[in-house]
Design a protein around this motif. Structure first.
Motif, PDB file in Angstrom:
ATOM      1  N   LYS A   1      23.111  17.188-124.274  1.00  0.00           N
ATOM      2  CA  LYS A   1      22.701  15.784-124.377  1.00  0.00           C
ATOM      3  C   LYS A   1      23.194  15.195-125.685  1.00  0.00           C
ATOM      4  O   LYS A   1      23.055  15.839-126.741  1.00  0.00           O
ATOM      5  N   ASN A   2      23.714  13.985-125.636  1.00  0.00           N
ATOM      6  CA  ASN A   2      24.208  13.350-126.858  1.00  0.00           C
ATOM      7  C   ASN A   2      23.053  12.655-127.578  1.00  0.00           C
ATOM      8  O   ASN A   2      23.047  11.441-127.757  1.00  0.00           O
ATOM      9  N   GLU A   3      22.058  13.453-127.927  1.00  0.00           N
ATOM     10  CA  GLU A   3      20.952  12.880-128.706  1.00  0.00           C
ATOM     11  C   GLU A   3      20.437  13.915-129.704  1.00  0.00           C
ATOM     12  O   GLU A   3      20.588  15.123-129.503  1.00  0.00           O
ATOM     13  N   ARG A   4      19.819  13.401-130.768  1.00  0.00           N
ATOM     14  CA  ARG A   4      19.359  14.239-131.863  1.00  0.00           C
ATOM     15  C   ARG A   4      18.238  15.175-131.436  1.00  0.00           C
ATOM     16  O   ARG A   4      17.395  14.818-130.620  1.00  0.00           O
ATOM     17  N   GLY A   5      18.223  16.403-132.006  1.00  0.00           N
ATOM     18  CA  GLY A   5      17.046  17.258-131.888  1.00  0.00           C
ATOM     19  C   GLY A   5      16.031  16.750-132.914  1.00  0.00           C
ATOM     20  O   GLY A   5      16.131  15.617-133.375  1.00  0.00           O
ATOM     21  N   ILE A   6      15.085  17.607-133.344  1.00  0.00           N
ATOM     22  CA  ILE A   6      14.082  17.098-134.282  1.00  0.00           C
ATOM     23  C   ILE A   6      14.720  16.753-135.621  1.00  0.00           C
ATOM     24  O   ILE A   6      14.505  15.686-136.179  1.00  0.00           O
ATOM     25  N   ILE A   7      15.529  17.664-136.148  1.00  0.00           N
ATOM     26  CA  ILE A   7      16.119  17.437-137.475  1.00  0.00           C
ATOM     27  C   ILE A   7      17.566  16.983-137.357  1.00  0.00           C
ATOM     28  O   ILE A   7      17.987  16.035-137.992  1.00  0.00           O
TER      29      ILE A   7
END
Ligand SMILES: Cc1ncc(COP(=O)(O)O)c(C=O)c1O
Ligand SMILES: Nc1c(O)cccc1C(=O)C[C@H](N)C(=O)O
Length: 426
Positions: A419-425
């Motif tokens: 997925k082209n989205e940030r993890g937590i950090i």
């Protein structure tokens, strides 16, 4: 950019000529793993580990006497680390102390140096700085009973990644009390001209502070000579102190002797501290800007780590770091030109810090794919991949290998599986 095609043999020759290569074996690196995130959290070294074990041993064997009788007495450790840090930033030993975090130290130094008076009430900063610095500025303005919406001026960036020194200087005026800027911008890796900005600010009577988070341990500074008023930094990035490692601050000699804005018993002169008086006799050195008991186990790694920086020399470290980031950029041109990457850091040596900043619309998924292939990069929203080869523990061949891995995964479109989205950090 170089015309000659870069080959594995060429980078291996660079490694053979590298006078710092022996330091790599002092770090806990992993075979076939390419760690490019030392600009966010540096790796553990054996000397840092040994220094923590020394403090634990002192505690084990001596209990409270560890403060003064330990092998590495805790009562003087912050000053010792300050002295060891001074050569990295061009400071006198008494101008530096190991304490706090960037955010806590900013609060301390703004409480000390931000004195809005008459028309001179504003703080000049930039629109690209790390959020914590901006929150600290906003709350310090509010602490003075002023509105941050009116008093905090943030210089805009035209491209969203870099700043122009001329634009910053144009906003300095007789209403500006304090200028606070990063030395190196955390996303783009742009290195600002600290000397020029300090000179221009001083001509207008402005106090100057820098956040050295992304330059300390990577770049030489001349804070004393440039007449910088104060600076703050963390040590968990290029200085490899570990997660939450204790930060540091610099206060120019000309301000030493001044009362700390936020006092505590560790602001005391050492010989007075245990008199337990209710009138503070503050230290005449940067020690005065400490507050409470130092976090010994999070400072101790620096005793080991800084030893290596002083052995290697910050000029040599910078020179290798520049060579590595230059190689990285050349390889990006040579190998990745078909994949839509854009280099956002300034290209000139004197304008870039220790990391390369690559912009790509699929940056988040590319970082995840890199991690799955044994490369640790660093992602910053919305589209930045930061890559930091580190002078003390990366080799030129590591850079070459890492670009090979990136090219392969882009060619095979492996990043599309993520997925082209940030993890937590990141
Ligand atoms: C430029 C900058 N300022 C401030 C911080 C936060 O510092 P701290 O958490 O040590 O207060 C960071 C990184 O975490 C940073 O990169
Ligand atoms: N300080 C950090 C933390 O506590 C957790 C994770 C990351 C960090 C970082 O240092 C981030 C870093 N300052 C950055 O430039 O993005």
């Amino acid at each position: 950019m170089t015309k000659e095609r870069i080959t594995r043999e060429i980078v291996q020759t660079m490694d053979q000529k590298d006078s710092l290569s022996h330091f790599k074996s002092e770090f806990y690196t992993q075979d076939d793993h390419y760690y490019m995130d030392g600009n966010s959290l540096g790796l553990l070294s054996k000397r840092a580990e040994a220094a923590v074990l020394t403090s634990l041993q002192d505690w084990k064997e001596q209990g409270i006497d560890g403060w003064t009788e330990g092998k590495e007495p805790w009562f003087y450790m912050s000053e010792k680390i300050g002295e060891m840090t001074a050569p990295l930033i061009g400071a006198e030993p008494e101008e530096v102390i190991n304490t706090g975090s960037i955010t806590a130290n900013l609060h301390q130094l703004l409480a000390t140096f931000y004195k809005p008076e008459g028309n001179r009430t504003k703080i000049l900063a930039d629109s690209l700085n790390f959020p914590s610095d901006i929150y600290a500025l906003q709350s310090q303005i509010e602490q003075k009973g002023l509105k941050h919406e009116e008093q905090l001026i943030q210089v805009e960036s035209k491209d969203g990644y870099t700043l122009k020194e001329d634009n910053i200087i144009a906003q300095m005026d007789e209403r500006t009390a304090v200028l606070l800027l990063p030395s190196v911008l955390y996303r783009s890796g742009q290195l600002l001209d600290m000397k020029r900005l300090t000179e221009e600010a001083h001509k207008r009577g402005i106090i100057v502070g820098f956040d050295l988070a992304h330059s300390i341990g990577a770049i030489p500074h001349q804070l004393h000579e440039w007449n910088v008023d104060f600076a703050v930094w963390c040590t968990y990035k290029y200085l490899n102190s570990g997660p939450g490692g204790v930060g540091g601050l610099f206060v120019h000699e000309k301000h030493l002797g001044q009362k700390p804005g936020l006092a505590g018993w560790f602001s005391s002169k050492k010989e007075k501290q245990f008199d337990m008086e209710h009138t503070l006799t503050h230290s005449e050195t940067a020690s005065a800007f400490q507050m409470g008991t130092p976090h010994i186990l999070s400072s101790a790694p620096l005793v080991g780590s800084l030893e290596m920086f002083n052995e290697a020399g910050i000029e040599t470290i910078r020179s290798k770091s520049l060579q590595m980031t230059r190689l990285l950029m050349n390889l990006i041109h040579q190998e990745l030109s078909d994949f839509g990457f854009q280099i956002m850091n300034p290209l000139e040596d004197e304008r870039r810090g220790g990391h390369v900043s690559l912009v790509h619309p699929e940056a988040a998924s590319i970082c995840k794919a890199l991690k799955s292939e044994g490369v640790t990069p660093d992602y910053r929203s919305p589209n930045v991949i930061r890559l930091a080869p580190i002078a003390l523990y990366s080799s030129f061949e590591d850079v070459y290998e890492m670009i090979g891995i990136l090219k392969k995964l882009m060619t095979e479109e492996k990043h599309k599986q993520f997925k082209n989205e940030r993890g937590i950090i990141a």
